[in-house]
Motif scaffolding. Structure first.
Motif, PDB file in Angstrom:
ATOM      1  N   LYS A 174     -29.681  17.092  21.858  1.00 31.92           N
ATOM      2  CA  LYS A 174     -31.068  17.017  22.303  1.00 31.92           C
ATOM      3  C   LYS A 174     -31.918  18.122  21.669  1.00 31.92           C
ATOM      4  O   LYS A 174     -33.104  17.921  21.395  1.00 31.92           O
ATOM      5  N   ALA A 175     -31.308  19.261  21.421  1.00 31.82           N
ATOM      6  CA  ALA A 175     -32.016  20.297  20.664  1.00 31.82           C
ATOM      7  C   ALA A 175     -32.290  19.809  19.249  1.00 31.82           C
ATOM      8  O   ALA A 175     -33.331  20.117  18.659  1.00 31.82           O
ATOM      9  N   GLY A 176     -31.351  19.030  18.705  1.00 27.51           N
ATOM     10  CA  GLY A 176     -31.556  18.447  17.387  1.00 27.51           C
ATOM     11  C   GLY A 176     -32.732  17.486  17.361  1.00 27.51           C
ATOM     12  O   GLY A 176     -33.489  17.435  16.385  1.00 27.51           O
ATOM     13  N   ILE A 177     -32.891  16.715  18.437  1.00 27.43           N
ATOM     14  CA  ILE A 177     -34.039  15.792  18.528  1.00 27.43           C
ATOM     15  C   ILE A 177     -35.345  16.575  18.576  1.00 27.43           C
ATOM     16  O   ILE A 177     -36.350  16.181  17.973  1.00 27.43           O
ATOM     17  N   HIS A 178     -35.340  17.702  19.279  1.00 28.44           N
ATOM     18  CA  HIS A 178     -36.531  18.559  19.315  1.00 28.44           C
ATOM     19  C   HIS A 178     -36.864  19.069  17.916  1.00 28.44           C
ATOM     20  O   HIS A 178     -38.023  19.019  17.477  1.00 28.44           O
ATOM     21  N   SER A 179     -35.853  19.541  17.198  1.00 29.47           N
ATOM     22  CA  SER A 179     -36.070  20.046  15.840  1.00 29.47           C
ATOM     23  C   SER A 179     -36.525  18.938  14.911  1.00 29.47           C
ATOM     24  O   SER A 179     -37.427  19.124  14.076  1.00 29.47           O
ATOM     25  N   LEU A 180     -35.912  17.766  15.038  1.00 29.09           N
ATOM     26  CA  LEU A 180     -36.314  16.619  14.215  1.00 29.09           C
ATOM     27  C   LEU A 180     -37.784  16.274  14.437  1.00 29.09           C
ATOM     28  O   LEU A 180     -38.526  16.031  13.470  1.00 29.09           O
ATOM     29  N   SER A 181     -38.204  16.262  15.683  1.00 30.05           N
ATOM     30  CA  SER A 181     -39.588  15.905  15.991  1.00 30.05           C
ATOM     31  C   SER A 181     -40.568  16.876  15.356  1.00 30.05           C
ATOM     32  O   SER A 181     -41.592  16.472  14.783  1.00 30.05           O
ATOM     33  N   ARG A 182     -40.248  18.155  15.418  1.00 29.78           N
ATOM     34  CA  ARG A 182     -41.136  19.155  14.826  1.00 29.78           C
ATOM     35  C   ARG A 182     -41.163  19.027  13.296  1.00 29.78           C
ATOM     36  O   ARG A 182     -42.239  19.103  12.681  1.00 29.78           O
ATOM     37  N   GLN A 183     -40.006  18.849  12.689  1.00 32.93           N
ATOM     38  CA  GLN A 183     -39.958  18.738  11.233  1.00 32.93           C
ATOM     39  C   GLN A 183     -40.606  17.449  10.747  1.00 32.93           C
ATOM     40  O   GLN A 183     -41.242  17.426   9.686  1.00 32.93           O
ATOM     41  N   LEU A 184     -40.447  16.378  11.535  1.00 35.32           N
ATOM     42  CA  LEU A 184     -41.029  15.096  11.134  1.00 35.32           C
ATOM     43  C   LEU A 184     -42.545  15.180  11.071  1.00 35.32           C
ATOM     44  O   LEU A 184     -43.175  14.577  10.189  1.00 35.32           O
ATOM     45  N   ARG A 185     -43.150  15.941  11.976  1.00 36.47           N
ATOM     46  CA  ARG A 185     -44.598  16.119  11.910  1.00 36.47           C
ATOM     47  C   ARG A 185     -45.005  16.834  10.625  1.00 36.47           C
ATOM     48  O   ARG A 185     -46.066  16.555  10.052  1.00 36.47           O
ATOM     49  N   VAL A 186     -44.160  17.764  10.182  1.00 36.40           N
ATOM     50  CA  VAL A 186     -44.436  18.450   8.914  1.00 36.40           C
ATOM     51  C   VAL A 186     -44.316  17.471   7.750  1.00 36.40           C
ATOM     52  O   VAL A 186     -45.177  17.418   6.860  1.00 36.40           O
ATOM     53  N   ASP A 187     -43.244  16.681   7.745  1.00 37.30           N
ATOM     54  CA  ASP A 187     -43.013  15.737   6.652  1.00 37.30           C
ATOM     55  C   ASP A 187     -44.099  14.669   6.574  1.00 37.30           C
ATOM     56  O   ASP A 187     -44.367  14.121   5.497  1.00 37.30           O
ATOM     57  N   LEU A 188     -44.709  14.351   7.710  1.00 41.33           N
ATOM     58  CA  LEU A 188     -45.723  13.295   7.756  1.00 41.33           C
ATOM     59  C   LEU A 188     -47.147  13.845   7.674  1.00 41.33           C
ATOM     60  O   LEU A 188     -48.113  13.088   7.819  1.00 41.33           O
ATOM     61  N   PHE A 189     -47.265  15.144   7.449  1.00 42.63           N
ATOM     62  CA  PHE A 189     -48.594  15.756   7.374  1.00 42.63           C
ATOM     63  C   PHE A 189     -49.438  15.063   6.300  1.00 42.63           C
ATOM     64  O   PHE A 189     -48.971  14.787   5.195  1.00 42.63           O
ATOM     65  N   GLY A 190     -50.676  14.765   6.662  1.00 40.64           N
ATOM     66  CA  GLY A 190     -51.577  14.082   5.739  1.00 40.64           C
ATOM     67  C   GLY A 190     -51.609  12.584   5.938  1.00 40.64           C
ATOM     68  O   GLY A 190     -52.420  11.896   5.307  1.00 40.64           O
ATOM     69  N   THR A 191     -50.725  12.064   6.810  1.00 50.51           N
ATOM     70  CA  THR A 191     -50.745  10.641   7.140  1.00 50.51           C
ATOM     71  C   THR A 191     -51.245  10.476   8.574  1.00 50.51           C
ATOM     72  O   THR A 191     -51.338  11.448   9.337  1.00 50.51           O
ATOM     73  N   ARG A 192     -51.502   9.246   8.946  1.00 54.36           N
ATOM     74  CA  ARG A 192     -51.908   8.943  10.325  1.00 54.36           C
ATOM     75  C   ARG A 192     -50.723   8.467  11.158  1.00 54.36           C
ATOM     76  O   ARG A 192     -50.898   7.693  12.095  1.00 54.36           O
ATOM     77  N   VAL A 193     -49.541   8.938  10.824  1.00 58.91           N
ATOM     78  CA  VAL A 193     -48.353   8.642  11.623  1.00 58.91           C
ATOM     79  C   VAL A 193     -48.136   9.794  12.594  1.00 58.91           C
ATOM     80  O   VAL A 193     -47.994  10.947  12.183  1.00 58.91           O
ATOM     81  N   ARG A 194     -48.130   9.477  13.866  1.00 61.41           N
ATOM     82  CA  ARG A 194     -48.011  10.501  14.900  1.00 61.41           C
ATOM     83  C   ARG A 194     -46.558  10.602  15.388  1.00 61.41           C
ATOM     84  O   ARG A 194     -45.807   9.626  15.339  1.00 61.41           O
ATOM     85  N   VAL A 195     -46.193  11.770  15.865  1.00 68.00           N
ATOM     86  CA  VAL A 195     -44.850  12.013  16.388  1.00 68.00           C
ATOM     87  C   VAL A 195     -44.970  12.689  17.750  1.00 68.00           C
ATOM     88  O   VAL A 195     -45.605  13.737  17.875  1.00 68.00           O
ATOM     89  N   THR A 196     -44.332  12.090  18.746  1.00 75.08           N
ATOM     90  CA  THR A 196     -44.344  12.632  20.101  1.00 75.08           C
ATOM     91  C   THR A 196     -42.920  12.830  20.588  1.00 75.08           C
ATOM     92  O   THR A 196     -42.089  11.933  20.483  1.00 75.08           O
ATOM     93  N   GLU A 197     -42.638  14.003  21.110  1.00 76.10           N
ATOM     94  CA  GLU A 197     -41.368  14.254  21.796  1.00 76.10           C
ATOM     95  C   GLU A 197     -41.631  14.228  23.300  1.00 76.10           C
ATOM     96  O   GLU A 197     -42.499  14.950  23.789  1.00 76.10           O
TER      97      GLU A 197
END
Length: 264
Positions: free
Chosen positions: A156-179
């Motif tokens: 579950k800590a991994g899911i938290h880290s994934l969510s934060r990194q995914l927002r970085v990877d998707l920066f500049g797009t209109r794809v949102r990430v919510t944990e």
């Protein structure tokens, strides 16, 4: 609102609990929902109730997940499927480690990997990852909750880290990430004998407990928010639950424990 921009959703762990409640809520919002789980009977009943597409798929089956990902342009992905076990790092069984990593983390990574690139290409989408307060806090054995395994906390800590990194990877797009990080929710996990004796009566009946619909409402709030707004994280806990556990042992107590271990 966000729902007006979305047409399709995929929800894992959809046969019961938070997953089924989320399917109901997203269908009610007018989305075509692909409900993913292993239990064909429950999925069929949910499909008859809501009109969702029943997808009897094991999230550990990468081939099936890849095929499913290519069957539609998904606007919303809800990574909800998860399992728990009861143990600590001193007595965790090898199979438990493998199962929790496979279901709680590996499957989420793969499903994200095969679906989110399409969202980025279309410049539209929303990823919702269901983590847990176990991914942010350490629980002692005296905590008034199930003593989940270290592997569960780690995934579950991994899911938290994934969510934060995914927002970085998707920066500049209109794809949102919510944990969404829930506390105790009245789901089947508390009736699982692997989590600890007593089942639902021990962990739910005597406490003020969230319902699966509460988490589905939190997901709907995030997905339905204006497109200019990204709800990055929601920690949702019961009114009578508090997290965090700070304990100290007196030197004499620690020495006694050490002596007991030497004798055993």
């Amino acid at each position: 609102m966000g729902f007006a921009d979305f047409r399709t959703a995929l929800v894992t762990g959809a046969s019961s609990g938070i997953g089924a409640a989320t399917v109901r809520r997203l269908c009610a919002e007018g989305l075509e929902v692909y409900a993913v789980a292993r239990d064909e009977g429950r999925l069929a009943a949910l499909s008859a109730e809501t009109g969702c597409r029943a997808c009897a798929v094991d999230v550990n089956d990468l081939g099936a997940l890849t095929q499913l990902a290519g069957s539609a342009e998904f606007d919303v992905l809800v990574n909800n499927a998860g399992q728990s076990r009861r143990s600590n790092i001193l007595d965790t069984a090898p199979d438990d480690v493998d199962t929790l990593v496979d279901v709680n983390l590996r499957a989420v990574l793969h499903l994200t990997r095969v679906i989110v690139p399409g969202m980025a290409k279309r410049d539209r989408g929303h990823v919702v990852n269901i983590s847990s307060i176990a991914g942010h806090y350490a629980f002692g054995e005296n905590a008034t909750t199930f003593n989940s395994s270290v592997a569960y906390h780690a995934t579950k800590a991994g899911i938290h880290s994934l969510s934060r990194q995914l927002r970085v990877d998707l920066f500049g797009t209109r794809v949102r990430v919510t944990e969404v990080s829930p506390g105790r929710v009245a789901t089947g996990i508390f009736q699982n004998p692997d989590v600890g004796g007593g089942g639902n009566d021990r962990f739910v009946g005597a406490f003020e407990t969230l319902q699966p619909e509460d988490i589905a409402d939190a997901i709907a709030f995030a997905v339905g928010s204006p497109m200019r707004m990204n709800v990055a994280m929601l920690e949702v806990i019961p009114i009578f639950q508090v997290v965090g556990d700070l304990r100290f042992a007196r030197r004499t107590e620690a020495a006694q424990q050490t002596e007991i271990k030497k004798r055993s």
